[in-house]
Every structure is written in structure tokens, then in C-alpha cells.
Design a protein around this motif. Structure first.
Motif, short mmCIF file in Angstrom:
data_model
loop_
_atom_site.label_atom_id
_atom_site.label_comp_id
_atom_site.label_asym_id
_atom_site.label_seq_id
_atom_site.Cartn_x
_atom_site.Cartn_y
_atom_site.Cartn_z
N PRO A 95 0.81 -1.41 0.24
CA PRO A 95 -0.19 0.17 0.25
C PRO A 95 1.14 1.40 -0.06
N ASN A 96 0.36 2.12 -0.50
CA ASN A 96 1.29 4.07 -0.26
C ASN A 96 0.87 4.33 1.32
N ALA A 97 2.46 4.35 1.76
CA ALA A 97 1.70 5.56 2.67
C ALA A 97 2.80 6.75 2.79
N THR A 98 2.40 6.90 4.57
CA THR A 98 1.94 8.51 4.70
C THR A 98 3.32 8.83 6.03
N LEU A 99 3.73 9.09 6.17
CA LEU A 99 4.61 9.89 7.36
C LEU A 99 4.13 11.18 7.75
N PRO A 100 3.56 11.37 8.84
CA PRO A 100 1.95 11.33 8.97
C PRO A 100 3.53 13.51 9.58
N ALA A 101 3.01 14.11 9.52
CA ALA A 101 3.06 15.94 9.91
C ALA A 101 4.05 16.07 11.42
N ASN A 102 5.10 16.23 11.33
CA ASN A 102 6.30 16.56 12.23
C ASN A 102 6.95 15.42 12.74
N GLN A 103 6.84 14.60 12.16
CA GLN A 103 7.16 12.88 12.45
C GLN A 103 8.43 12.56 11.66
N LEU A 104 9.18 11.53 12.73
CA LEU A 104 10.73 11.16 12.08
C LEU A 104 10.67 9.90 12.02
N SER A 105 9.59 9.39 12.33
CA SER A 105 9.43 7.70 11.64
C SER A 105 7.82 7.51 11.42
N VAL A 106 7.88 6.12 11.12
CA VAL A 106 7.34 5.81 10.61
C VAL A 106 7.17 4.44 10.94
N ASN A 107 5.98 3.23 10.43
CA ASN A 107 5.58 1.54 10.48
C ASN A 107 4.92 1.83 9.37
N TYR A 108 5.52 1.52 7.97
CA TYR A 108 5.17 0.55 6.89
C TYR A 108 4.35 -0.38 6.99
N PRO A 109 2.95 -0.82 6.55
CA PRO A 109 2.47 -1.19 7.25
C PRO A 109 2.18 -2.27 5.31
N LEU A 110 2.76 -3.65 5.70
CA LEU A 110 3.47 -4.30 4.87
C LEU A 110 1.80 -5.10 4.67
N ILE A 111 1.31 -5.61 3.63
CA ILE A 111 0.35 -7.04 3.68
C ILE A 111 0.72 -8.01 3.57
N VAL A 112 0.97 -9.48 4.00
CA VAL A 112 1.45 -10.62 3.55
C VAL A 112 -0.31 -11.34 3.19
N LEU A 113 0.27 -12.61 2.34
CA LEU A 113 -1.68 -13.49 1.91
C LEU A 113 -0.93 -14.43 1.93
N ASN A 114 -1.98 -15.40 2.65
CA ASN A 114 -1.35 -16.60 2.59
C ASN A 114 -1.71 -17.06 1.57
N SER A 115 -1.04 -17.47 0.58
CA SER A 115 -1.16 -18.44 -0.03
C SER A 115 -0.99 -19.36 -0.22
N PRO A 116 -1.46 -20.72 -1.18
CA PRO A 116 -1.62 -21.78 -0.57
C PRO A 116 -0.09 -22.78 -1.03
N GLU A 117 0.51 -21.82 -1.96
CA GLU A 117 1.80 -22.27 -1.99
C GLU A 117 2.69 -22.31 -1.04
N LEU A 118 3.00 -21.15 -0.35
CA LEU A 118 3.19 -21.02 1.47
C LEU A 118 3.37 -21.98 1.56
N LYS A 119 2.77 -23.14 1.88
CA LYS A 119 2.35 -24.70 2.56
C LYS A 119 3.72 -25.24 2.38
N THR A 120 4.49 -25.25 1.56
CA THR A 120 5.55 -26.16 0.57
C THR A 120 6.71 -24.77 0.03
N ASN A 121 6.33 -23.83 0.39
CA ASN A 121 8.17 -22.48 -0.10
C ASN A 121 8.06 -21.64 1.03
N THR A 122 9.76 -20.63 0.79
CA THR A 122 9.22 -19.29 1.38
C THR A 122 9.64 -18.21 0.80
#
Length: 235
Positions: A95-122
Motif C-alpha cells: 500500500p501507499n504510505a504517509t509519514l505524518p506531519a512533524n514525525q521522524l519515523s513511521v511503521n510501514y504496513p506491509l500486507i502479506v497474503l496466505n497463498s497456497p504455495e506458502l505451505k511448501t515454499n518460503t
């Protein structure tokens, strides 16, 4: 001769103007960062370690400003590099992200999806800051507190049991990581997350005693517990 030396020194000092001190002039940026004591330079995420099965989750990635704070919020984007094996909109969403006003840091919200292949792969997701937003990629470097700015951050995504990112902080208690050991810990404790930031230090020491006692009971009945590397499991 003494007065001549003093005169030369005065001329040298007066000749060092403030304008000769190099200063940084450039666009404000944002970078991934790791603290000296806590954050690693890669993140391991496994759906298998969640208390309840999920189809999607959010991984928060620490980022900080390289430049001057602003009274206005500023946007930034991440993108996957060519070395990534994870698939956009299949294993992850950026997703697009925003650094809030007057802030020096932020946590970026990476969305991970549970696809079927993850059962046998990294799958590997190598992230970097993309151009085309208010904040550009910040320069890498080390701060006075020994935290470091990084150009890229690696995220490993799977639905298998893998070595948790926080295991470095547990090794002095539980020893070298193995999947067999980790499965034993989960079975004995009923927990899937042993992060010291979640489980207090006192509880971790108590768990170590519980694991040792449970392992003694297991070995009495079955013999040594051997992990996938051929080593005897110990705590």
C-alpha cells in the motif's frame, strides 16, 4: 619570530570561514532502519506461527526520515526489487504510505497474503523505496546511537515453521534453533510466539525449566530427541 608565528596562526584561523563546512542539500528521504539492540536487517514471517489461521496479515516495518521534519504529511511508496521471489497481489500487497506531519519515523504496513504455495515454499520479498512520491530513498548510514539506515529490507514469507526473527535473543536460553526443537516448545507450552517483547524475561526462564523437564520425560520414554540436522535437542 614568536610574533610572526602568532600572526600566521591568526591568519589561518580567520581564513577558515563557516561556508567551508560542507552541509547536506537535497530532497528529504525515508529509509528502513534497524536499532542496535532490537531490529534485524531482515524479517521472517510465517502464517504457521499465528494463534489462529489467517488469510492475510500486516507486517509493520520501521522506517525513518532522512532530512527535515515537515508541518505537512508526506507520502512514500515501496517496491519489490528484481531479486524478489514473492508475487505481488498473491503473496503480498504494497500500500501507499504517509509519514505524518512533524514525525521522524513511521511503521510501514506491509500486507502479506496466505497463498497456497506458502505451505511448501518460503518466498523472498526484497523491498526498496520507490520514486514518484514526496519522499525519496534516504541515504544509508549509521547514527550516533548505532542504529542504521538501510537501502533495502528483506521479508521472508511462508506458512511453514521457520526460524523466528527474534531467535537471536533466545539462543542463550534455548540454544540453536531447529524446527524439531521449535515444534517441541510449541507442543509443551501451547505458545507459538516466544518473542521476549511478548513473553517477559521471567516467563522465558520458567519456560526453559519446563522444556528441560518435559524433554527428560520424553527421553525416558523414547530416547534422545533428534532434530532435522541430526543433533540431539537440548535446552
Amino acid at each position: 619570530m614568536k610574533y610572526l608565528t602568532i600572526f600566521i596562526l591568526l591568519v589561518s584561523v580567520l581564513g577558515c570561514k563557516k561556508s567551508e563546512i560542507p552541509t547536506y542539500h537535497g530532497a528529504d528521504g525515508i529509509s528502513f532502519y534497524i536499532s542496535y539492540f532490537a531490529n534485524p536487517d531482515s524479517i521472517n514471517y510465517s502464517f504457521a506461527l499465528q494463534p489462529a489461521q489467517k488469510q492475510r496479515d500486516t507486517v509493520f516495518i520501521p522506517m525513518r526520515l532522512v532530512g527535515k521534519p515537515s508541518a505537512n504529511p508526506r507520502t512514500f511508496k515501496l517496491r519489490a526489487t528484481d531479486s524478489s521471489t514473492a508475487r505481488n497481489n498473491v503473496d503480498y500487497i504494497l500500500p501507499n504510505a504517509t509519514l505524518p506531519a512533524n514525525q521522524l519515523s513511521v511503521n510501514y504496513p506491509l500486507i502479506v497474503l496466505n497463498s497456497p504455495e506458502l505451505k511448501t515454499n518460503t518466498f523472498k520479498l526484497m523491498l526498496e523505496v520507490a520514486p514518484g512520491a514526496d519522499l525519496v530513498a534516504g541515504a544509508p548510514g549509521v547514527a550516533a546511537d548505532l542504529s542504521a539506515n538501510l537501502k533495502r529490507m528483506k521479508v521472508n514469507i511462508t506458512n511453514q515453521l521457520i526460524r523466528p526473527t527474534y531467535w537471536d535473543n533466545l539462543e542463550f536460553l534455548f540454544g540453536t534453533f531447529s524446527i524439531v526443537k521449535f515444534q517441541f516448545m510449541i507442543k509443551v507450552s501451547g505458545l507459538t510466539n516466544f518473542d521476549p517483547n511478548v513473553v517477559g524475561a521471567g516467563d522465558l526462564f520458567r519456560l526453559q525449566v519446563n522444556f528441560r523437564n518435559a524433554l527428560t520425560v520424553y527421553e525416558t520414554a523414547n530416547g534422545p530427541l533428534i532434530d532435522e540436522f541430526g543433533n540431539r535437542v537440548k535446552f
